[in-house]
Design an enzyme around this catalytic site. Structure first.
Site, PDB file in Angstrom:
ATOM      1  N   GLY A   1     -16.562 -30.579  45.894  1.00 25.15           N
ATOM      2  CA  GLY A   1     -15.652 -30.138  46.700  1.00 25.15           C
ATOM      3  C   GLY A   1     -14.494 -29.004  46.205  1.00 25.15           C
TER       4      GLY A   1
ATOM      5  N   GLY B   1      -8.418 -29.507  44.169  1.00 26.56           N
ATOM      6  CA  GLY B   1      -7.109 -30.225  44.616  1.00 26.56           C
ATOM      7  C   GLY B   1      -7.448 -31.030  45.905  1.00 26.56           C
TER       8      GLY B   1
ATOM      9  N   LYS C   1     -10.639 -35.452  44.036  1.00 24.05           N
ATOM     10  CA  LYS C   1     -11.914 -36.006  43.468  1.00 24.05           C
ATOM     11  C   LYS C   1     -11.620 -36.769  42.167  1.00 24.05           C
ATOM     12  CE  LYS C   1     -13.555 -31.685  42.671  1.00 24.05           C
ATOM     13  NZ  LYS C   1     -12.540 -30.757  43.554  1.00 24.05           N
ATOM     14  N   THR C   2     -10.833 -36.427  41.230  1.00 23.96           N
ATOM     15  CA  THR C   2     -10.173 -37.095  40.132  1.00 23.96           C
ATOM     16  C   THR C   2      -9.513 -38.412  40.693  1.00 23.96           C
ATOM     17  OG1 THR C   2      -9.761 -34.985  39.082  1.00 23.96           O
ATOM     18  CG2 THR C   2      -8.928 -36.916  38.227  1.00 23.96           C
TER      19      THR C   2
ATOM     20  N   HIS D   1       4.295  -4.915  64.144  1.00 25.02           N
ATOM     21  CA  HIS D   1       3.453  -5.271  63.363  1.00 25.02           C
ATOM     22  C   HIS D   1       3.228  -6.872  63.926  1.00 25.02           C
ATOM     23  CE1 HIS D   1       0.304  -4.852  60.208  1.00 25.02           C
ATOM     24  NE2 HIS D   1       0.415  -6.349  60.201  1.00 25.02           N
ATOM     25  N   GLU D   2       4.180  -7.549  63.727  1.00 23.96           N
ATOM     26  CA  GLU D   2       3.904  -8.862  63.796  1.00 23.96           C
ATOM     27  C   GLU D   2       3.631  -9.243  65.306  1.00 23.96           C
ATOM     28  OE1 GLU D   2       3.195 -10.814  61.715  1.00 23.96           O
ATOM     29  OE2 GLU D   2       3.856  -9.583  59.828  1.00 23.96           O
TER      30      GLU D   2
ATOM     31  N   HIS E   1       0.094  -8.615  66.439  1.00 24.71           N
ATOM     32  CA  HIS E   1      -0.930  -9.775  66.224  1.00 24.71           C
ATOM     33  C   HIS E   1      -0.499 -10.728  67.146  1.00 24.71           C
ATOM     34  CE1 HIS E   1      -2.153  -8.457  62.274  1.00 24.71           C
ATOM     35  NE2 HIS E   1      -1.062  -8.584  61.838  1.00 24.71           N
TER      36      HIS E   1
HETATM   37  P1  ADP Z   1      -9.221 -32.672  42.198  1.00 25.61           P
HETATM   38  O1  ADP Z   1      -9.874 -33.510  40.983  1.00 25.61           O
HETATM   39  O2  ADP Z   1     -10.217 -32.581  43.443  1.00 25.61           O
HETATM   40  O3  ADP Z   1      -9.200 -31.158  41.907  1.00 25.61           O
HETATM   41  P2  ADP Z   1      -7.288 -34.364  42.076  1.00 25.61           P
HETATM   42  O4  ADP Z   1      -7.605 -35.508  42.543  1.00 25.61           O
HETATM   43  O5  ADP Z   1      -6.698 -33.883  40.820  1.00 25.61           O
HETATM   44  O6  ADP Z   1      -7.990 -33.183  42.457  1.00 25.61           O
HETATM   45  O7  ADP Z   1      -5.812 -34.187  43.116  1.00 25.61           O
HETATM   46  C1  ADP Z   1      -4.764 -33.385  42.670  1.00 25.61           C
HETATM   47  C2  ADP Z   1      -3.516 -34.207  43.384  1.00 25.61           C
HETATM   48  O8  ADP Z   1      -3.533 -33.906  44.680  1.00 25.61           O
HETATM   49  C3  ADP Z   1      -3.539 -35.564  43.257  1.00 25.61           C
HETATM   50  O9  ADP Z   1      -2.820 -36.217  42.109  1.00 25.61           O
HETATM   51  C4  ADP Z   1      -2.828 -35.952  44.525  1.00 25.61           C
HETATM   52  O10 ADP Z   1      -1.308 -35.887  44.475  1.00 25.61           O
HETATM   53  C5  ADP Z   1      -3.066 -35.050  45.420  1.00 25.61           C
HETATM   54  N1  ADP Z   1      -4.098 -35.341  46.391  1.00 25.61           N
HETATM   55  C6  ADP Z   1      -5.272 -34.694  46.444  1.00 25.61           C
HETATM   56  N2  ADP Z   1      -6.097 -35.174  47.671  1.00 25.61           N
HETATM   57  C7  ADP Z   1      -5.231 -36.345  47.923  1.00 25.61           C
HETATM   58  C8  ADP Z   1      -5.659 -37.125  49.004  1.00 25.61           C
HETATM   59  N3  ADP Z   1      -7.026 -37.388  49.762  1.00 25.61           N
HETATM   60  N4  ADP Z   1      -4.692 -38.226  49.190  1.00 25.61           N
HETATM   61  C9  ADP Z   1      -3.609 -38.482  48.563  1.00 25.61           C
HETATM   62  N5  ADP Z   1      -3.263 -37.446  47.487  1.00 25.61           N
HETATM   63  C10 ADP Z   1      -4.169 -36.447  47.468  1.00 25.61           C
END
Ligand code: ADP
Length: 602
Positions: free
Chosen positions: A204, A207, A210-211, A425-426, A429
């Site tokens: 994906g 942010g 995933k982690t 301009h705005e 739109h």
């Molecule tokens: P990735 O590994 O996908 O790049 P991370 O898991 O490191 O993203 O997410 C980064 C931060 O974004 C997390 O520490 C959290 O604070 C926030 N975040 C991202 N997704 C979510 C989610 N689904 N729910 C809550 N917090 C999230």
């Protein structure tokens, strides 16, 4: 999670401590011990003892005199200006010279200067080796020294992240719940003959959590969590990465059941295409990873999670069944997902009652979880800056703009004419959008300059997620994008540089319609371009003959031109409304969608 650390204090630190202790010992303790043996007397006693011939040996030091009686007791007295001392001592029959009296008994002195230091050093050595053993066997949080590899490893701790902390992403969570269940109860699966996938690939945009999801799996299953980034494997020397992989898997098997997480796996998992000058180290590392993944049994309790935002670059061997055979998409959150994420993060800050999270989620369309977390934090910072104790709705709304467009530029001064042009301009739109859909097209229009360089902008509303866009909708979008420039041309009579971003977006859309979505009459359903890096911006490259390219370009120009003319005619028809709205915006600088509609319909 506790990050695993190296012992902070180097060996030399402990040796220095010992040295200091010995010095202090010599300076403070030794004189005390000496005092126990030496009795201090006044000079008169010394003189009378000399006269009574009670003295055996005398030693004159720089600052004092040591002497013994016939029973070997040691005395000490101060030095006096006494020129006849030597004569008197001589006639008393005492032996006198230098270095003849031991202040400290010889045995004790030997012990203190030789035996004691050795004991101290041995004790220190024992202590150190015990400490290192503790580190490497660290049960709850300390360091693993993974042999040669020195890989950092995180282990699960009691306050780990849980699924409840990850908002939205229900499909991904559902997928991963099975893994948690398996780690809790592997028997249930092995009895029926099912084996868990060895590896799961979380795919994906950046942010999206995933982690976090990987950590949550470890947190839910309450098992150790080994984490490494793909790039950490790749070293300067060929073979080091492979040895790190071996070490990682050795550790993991010892700690099974456990989770191994490899972030940014594309750093090592890229396709091996055998190009000249390819990266030997990376390929060896990948080969080792493939071998290791084959090497352990399906039900050994080691689950490998990996994350990437470039799945198309991964080597097919890595993706075949038996390795990373399950792919878990972790997409950008939809409206309800965004709302849930905002709420999760808002729990960590003090908020005023009655915040409309749905509205904020609608305003932040396209934001990732990490961006939403950032928005909440920005709002909290803003509340502190204005000395409030709670985060309010307006803090959150303003912080969305900060995250999208940067801070308000305090000292940017637009000339009256520039302000007028930006207003037109705005409004251009917004008016084109409103006339095409007959509804409030925007949340907010502002002409306050931002640090990102935007002189004004229109915040669109996202009414839920759209999965399909029709040809008409796309054409309307292009018309809306060209509306700003059209308004300038109609109202001011000349055009400015302000439309460059609109032009870029309109062209991109038009090109995609023709080359990718099959929406041109001539080409029909033929793919003329391919998209790479779907999750990282999605760059497209044309895949057709030069003649076709020229034709595509011609059609793109025609399409954008047609929509520009449509926008211009809408604005011409509503010239009076446009002037009224532009004047209103010029005076107020920021207007809401409702105000816009009210002025339009008045
Ligand atoms: P990735 O590994 O996908 O790049 P991370 O898991 O490191 O993203 O997410 C980064 C931060 O974004 C997390 O520490 C959290 O604070 C926030 N975040 C991202 N997704 C979510 C989610 N689904 N729910 C809550 N917090 C999230």
């Amino acid at each position: 999670m506790n990050e695993v650390k190296k012992p902070k204090k180097p060996l030399i630190f402990y040796y220095l401590i010992v040295l200091v202790i010995l010095l202090l010992f010599n300076a403070i303790v030794m004189p005390r011990i000496a005092q126990l043996r030496v009795r201090e007397v006044d000079y008169g006693t010394f003189m009378s003892m000399t006269e009574n011939r009670e003295i055996d040996k005398v030693e004159v030091k720089d600052a004092y005199i040591l002497f013994t009686d016939k029973e070997e007791n040691v005395y000490k007295t101060g030095i006096m200006d006494d020129p006849e001392l030597v004569d008197r001592l001589h006639s008393s029959g005492a032996t006198f010279s230098r270095e003849i009296i031991e202040e400290i008994p010889p045995l004790l002195s030997f012990f203190l200067s030789w035996i004691l230091p050795i004991i101290v050093f041995i004790a220190l050595g024992q202590f150190m080796s015990k400490k290192i053993m503790q580190h490497s066997g660290g049960r709850n949080s300390m360091m693993f020294n993974m042999g040669k590899s020195n890989a950092r490893v995180y282990v699960q701790s009691s306050n780990g992240i849980k699924f409840a902390d990850v908002a939205g992403e229900d499909e991904a969570k559902e997928n991963l719940t099975e893994i948690v269940d398996y780690l809790h109860n592997p028997k249930k699966y092995s009895e029926i003959g099912a084996s868990m996938p060895k590896g799961l690939l979380l795919v994906g945009p950046p942010g999206t959590g995933k982690t976090m999801l990987a950590k949550a799996v470890a947190g839910e299953a309450n098992v150790p969590f080994f984490s490494m980034s793909g790039s950490e494997f790749v070293e300067m020397f060929v073979g080091m990465g492979a040895s790190k992989v071996r070490d990682l898997f050795k550790q993991a098997k010892e700690k099974a059941p456990c989770i191994v997480f490899i972030d940014e796996i594309d750093a090592i998992g890229q396709k091996r295409d055998g190009r000249v000058g390819g990266n030997d180290e990376r390929e060896q590392t990948l080969n080792q990873l493939l071998t290791e993944m084959d090497g352990f049994e399906g039900n050994s309790g080691v689950i490998i999670l990996a994350a990437t935002n470039r799945p198309e670059t991964l080597d097919p061997a890595l993706l075949r069944p038996g390795r990373f055979d399950r792919r878990v998409p972790v997409e950008l959150p939809d409206l309800s997902g965004r709302e849930a994420i905002l709420k999760v993060h808002a729990r960590k800050v003090k908020t005023a009652p009655g915040i409309d999270y749905n509205k904020i989620a609608r305003m932040a369309s396209g934001a990732s979880g990490a961006e939403l977390a950032n928005i909440v934090n920005e709002a909290a910072l803003r509340a502190v800056r204005s000395s409030r104790r709670e985060v309010t709705q307006s803090d959150l709304e303003e912080s969305i703009e900060v995250v999208i467009a940067g801070y308000q530029k305090k000292n940017a001064i637009l000339t009256e004419r520039e302000k007028m042009i930006v207003s037109y301009h705005e409004i251009g739109h917004a008016l084109v959008a409103a006339k095409q859909t007959n509804s409030a097209p925007v949340e907010k229009i502002t002409i306050v300059p931002r640090t990102s360089g935007a002189l004004g902008y229109t915040m669109q509303i996202d009414e839920g997620t759209k999965n399909l866009l029709s040809r008409e909708e796309l054409e309307n979008k292009i018309a809306t994008l060209t509306g700003g420039r059209a308004a300038e041309a109609i109202a001011i009579g000349s055009v400015t540089t302000g439309a460059s971003n609109d032009i870029e977006q309109a062209t991109k859309l038009a090109r995609a319609m023709i080359a990718r979505f099959g929406m041109s009459d001539d080409f029909g359903m033929v793919a003329l371009e391919t998209v790479s890096n779907q999750y990282l911006g999605g760059d497209a490259s044309l895949a057709c003959s030069p003649e076709t390219q020229a034709e595509v370009d011609r059609q793109v120009v025609a399409l954008v031109k047609k929509q520009y003319e449509k926008a211009a005619s809408i604005l011409n028809e509503n010239r009076a409304s446009m002037d009224r709205l532009a004047k209103f915006l010029y005076e107020h600088e920021t207007i809401t969608g409702e105000e816009f509609m009210a002025v339009l319909n008045s």
